[in-house]
Design a protein around this motif. Structure first.
Motif, mmCIF file in Angstrom:
data_model
loop_
_atom_site.group_PDB
_atom_site.id
_atom_site.type_symbol
_atom_site.label_atom_id
_atom_site.label_comp_id
_atom_site.label_asym_id
_atom_site.label_seq_id
_atom_site.Cartn_x
_atom_site.Cartn_y
_atom_site.Cartn_z
ATOM 1 N N THR A 125 -7.425 3.225 -6.739
ATOM 2 C CA THR A 125 -6.107 3.954 -6.748
ATOM 3 C C THR A 125 -5.172 3.064 -5.773
ATOM 4 O OG1 THR A 125 -7.053 4.808 -4.288
ATOM 5 C CG2 THR A 125 -7.344 6.139 -6.223
ATOM 6 N N MET A 126 -5.444 1.938 -5.412
ATOM 7 C CA MET A 126 -4.700 0.912 -4.943
ATOM 8 C C MET A 126 -3.403 0.637 -5.613
ATOM 9 S SD MET A 126 -5.736 -2.879 -3.053
ATOM 10 C CE MET A 126 -6.592 -1.938 -1.738
ATOM 11 N N GLY A 127 -2.222 0.384 -5.037
ATOM 12 C CA GLY A 127 -0.958 0.174 -5.889
ATOM 13 C C GLY A 127 -0.987 -1.568 -6.126
ATOM 14 N N ARG A 128 -0.111 -1.878 -6.785
ATOM 15 C CA ARG A 128 -0.092 -3.234 -7.293
ATOM 16 C C ARG A 128 0.862 -4.171 -5.872
ATOM 17 N NH1 ARG A 128 2.369 -4.769 -13.012
ATOM 18 N NH2 ARG A 128 0.376 -3.961 -13.600
ATOM 19 N N ASP A 129 1.571 -3.685 -5.517
ATOM 20 C CA ASP A 129 2.096 -4.320 -4.510
ATOM 21 C C ASP A 129 1.854 -3.772 -3.001
ATOM 22 O OD1 ASP A 129 3.730 -6.246 -6.071
ATOM 23 O OD2 ASP A 129 4.868 -4.604 -6.608
ATOM 24 N N ILE A 130 0.930 -4.187 -2.277
ATOM 25 C CA ILE A 130 0.600 -3.752 -0.819
ATOM 26 C C ILE A 130 1.187 -4.504 0.093
ATOM 27 C CG2 ILE A 130 -1.265 -3.127 0.419
ATOM 28 C CD1 ILE A 130 -1.236 -1.634 -2.152
ATOM 29 N N LYS A 131 1.739 -3.642 1.176
ATOM 30 C CA LYS A 131 2.167 -4.380 2.405
ATOM 31 C C LYS A 131 1.178 -4.888 3.335
ATOM 32 C CE LYS A 131 6.686 -2.210 2.026
ATOM 33 N NZ LYS A 131 7.726 -1.219 2.544
ATOM 34 N N GLU A 132 0.006 -3.946 3.276
ATOM 35 C CA GLU A 132 -1.017 -4.315 4.224
ATOM 36 C C GLU A 132 -1.923 -5.497 4.101
ATOM 37 O OE1 GLU A 132 -2.425 0.220 5.447
ATOM 38 O OE2 GLU A 132 -3.128 -0.625 3.669
ATOM 39 N N ASN A 133 -2.118 -6.381 4.985
ATOM 40 C CA ASN A 133 -3.201 -7.310 4.941
ATOM 41 C C ASN A 133 -4.408 -6.788 4.740
ATOM 42 O OD1 ASN A 133 -4.187 -6.907 7.366
ATOM 43 N ND2 ASN A 133 -2.556 -8.473 8.303
ATOM 44 N N GLN A 175 -9.630 -17.726 2.202
ATOM 45 C CA GLN A 175 -8.547 -17.859 3.118
ATOM 46 C C GLN A 175 -8.173 -16.352 3.190
ATOM 47 O OE1 GLN A 175 -7.171 -20.354 4.771
ATOM 48 N NE2 GLN A 175 -9.004 -21.807 3.938
ATOM 49 N N MET A 176 -8.746 -15.572 4.051
ATOM 50 C CA MET A 176 -8.723 -14.214 4.201
ATOM 51 C C MET A 176 -7.274 -13.833 4.932
ATOM 52 S SD MET A 176 -11.217 -13.556 2.758
ATOM 53 C CE MET A 176 -11.383 -11.665 2.724
ATOM 54 N N ASP A 177 -6.800 -14.498 5.530
ATOM 55 C CA ASP A 177 -5.543 -14.286 6.475
ATOM 56 C C ASP A 177 -4.318 -14.185 5.470
ATOM 57 O OD1 ASP A 177 -6.983 -14.583 8.813
ATOM 58 O OD2 ASP A 177 -6.201 -16.450 9.577
ATOM 59 N N THR A 178 -4.337 -14.977 4.520
ATOM 60 C CA THR A 178 -3.170 -15.258 3.468
ATOM 61 C C THR A 178 -3.385 -14.295 2.095
ATOM 62 O OG1 THR A 178 -3.891 -17.057 2.726
ATOM 63 C CG2 THR A 178 -2.006 -16.927 4.576
ATOM 64 N N LEU A 179 -4.789 -13.700 2.006
ATOM 65 C CA LEU A 179 -5.097 -12.824 0.989
ATOM 66 C C LEU A 179 -4.331 -11.862 0.509
ATOM 67 C CD1 LEU A 179 -8.716 -11.929 -0.148
ATOM 68 C CD2 LEU A 179 -6.921 -10.171 -0.002
ATOM 69 N N ILE A 180 -3.814 -11.793 -0.692
ATOM 70 C CA ILE A 180 -2.996 -10.536 -1.156
ATOM 71 C C ILE A 180 -3.615 -9.603 -1.915
ATOM 72 C CG2 ILE A 180 -0.959 -10.059 -2.390
ATOM 73 C CD1 ILE A 180 -0.069 -13.070 -2.302
ATOM 74 N N LEU A 181 -3.659 -8.303 -1.129
ATOM 75 C CA LEU A 181 -4.298 -6.995 -1.762
ATOM 76 C C LEU A 181 -3.465 -6.420 -2.674
ATOM 77 C CD1 LEU A 181 -5.199 -5.136 1.546
ATOM 78 C CD2 LEU A 181 -6.818 -6.272 -0.046
ATOM 79 N N THR A 182 -4.101 -6.185 -3.716
ATOM 80 C CA THR A 182 -3.272 -5.509 -5.117
ATOM 81 C C THR A 182 -4.558 -4.605 -5.916
ATOM 82 O OG1 THR A 182 -1.978 -6.131 -6.959
ATOM 83 C CG2 THR A 182 -3.939 -7.606 -6.476
#
Length: 208
Positions: free
Chosen positions: A20-28, A63-70
């Motif tokens: 259900t996750m969106g393509r562009d996520i603001k959360e880290n 590099q989890m600090d900069t990982l991009i959820l999507t």
């Protein structure tokens, strides 16, 4: 696999932790984990750090600090497309490295196309595939199979559709599991060698 004197075929299957996750996520990643599992940001960071350390011990740089959820559905479609081109392992490794180490946005078609070209896939064919619904049914079929096997997380390793290993396991665990399966697959002759043996040239009656 190098420790075994036996051929082993590895096939990647599709599984989304959060379809259900969106393509562009603001959360880290930390905010996402905290929200999903009801933990604090500090707990999420601590849990993630353990994974980072395990990855480091295996020679991986997470590099989890900069990982991009999507949303990863299109990345799975690309993997299934690459499978038909004989490049499943290559694209899977490239996508994982791009996601965990390079902090690339693997939900974007542009990013996926560039990664595909890097491993030898045709740019125009990949762009056309991603713009369509191709491979969607294949991905969903894999995910349905995962449900039937009771898979709820990753990593999940299924050997010969019979034995399962869950979670990050040491190498020796895989070696022992594979040896067990290989031993069970070997044919055991229950009778003695005395008997009528036939092949394409005819039959040979043993001497008594």
């Amino acid at each position: 696999m190098k420790q075994l004197d036996h051929p082993v075929e590895v096939t990647y299957r599709c599984f989304e932790l959060d379809p259900t996750m969106g393509r562009d996520i603001k959360e880290n990643i930390y905010e996402g984990l905290a929200k999903k599992y009801g933990m604090s940001i500090a707990q999420a960071k601590a849990n993630t750090q353990r994974m980072v350390q395990m990855a480091k011990e295996a020679g991986l740089d997470y590099q989890m600090d900069t990982l991009i959820l999507t949303n990863t559905f299109d990345a799975h479609r690309l993997t299934m497309y690459a499978k038909h081109k004989g490049l499943m392992k290559e694209i899977t490794e490239r996508i994982l490295h791009a996601y965990f180490t390079e902090s690339k946005h693997i939900g974007e078609h542009k990013t996926l196309t560039e990664l595909a070209v890097e491993v030898g896939l045709n740019r125009e064919d990949v762009e056309k595939m991603l713009a369509s619904d191709d491979m969607s049914d294949v991905v969903r079929a894999d995910e349905q199979t995962a449900k039937q096997y009771g898979v709820t997380g990753v990593p999940f390793f299924l050997i010969n559709k019979k034995y399962a290993l869950t979670g990050a396991q040491p190498t020796e665990t895989f070696v022992q599991a594979l040896k067990k399966v290989i031993a069970e697959d070997q044919i055991t002759v229950l009778n003695s060698e005395d008997g009528l043996n036939c092949d394409e040239d005819g039959c040979e009656i043993p001497n008594k």
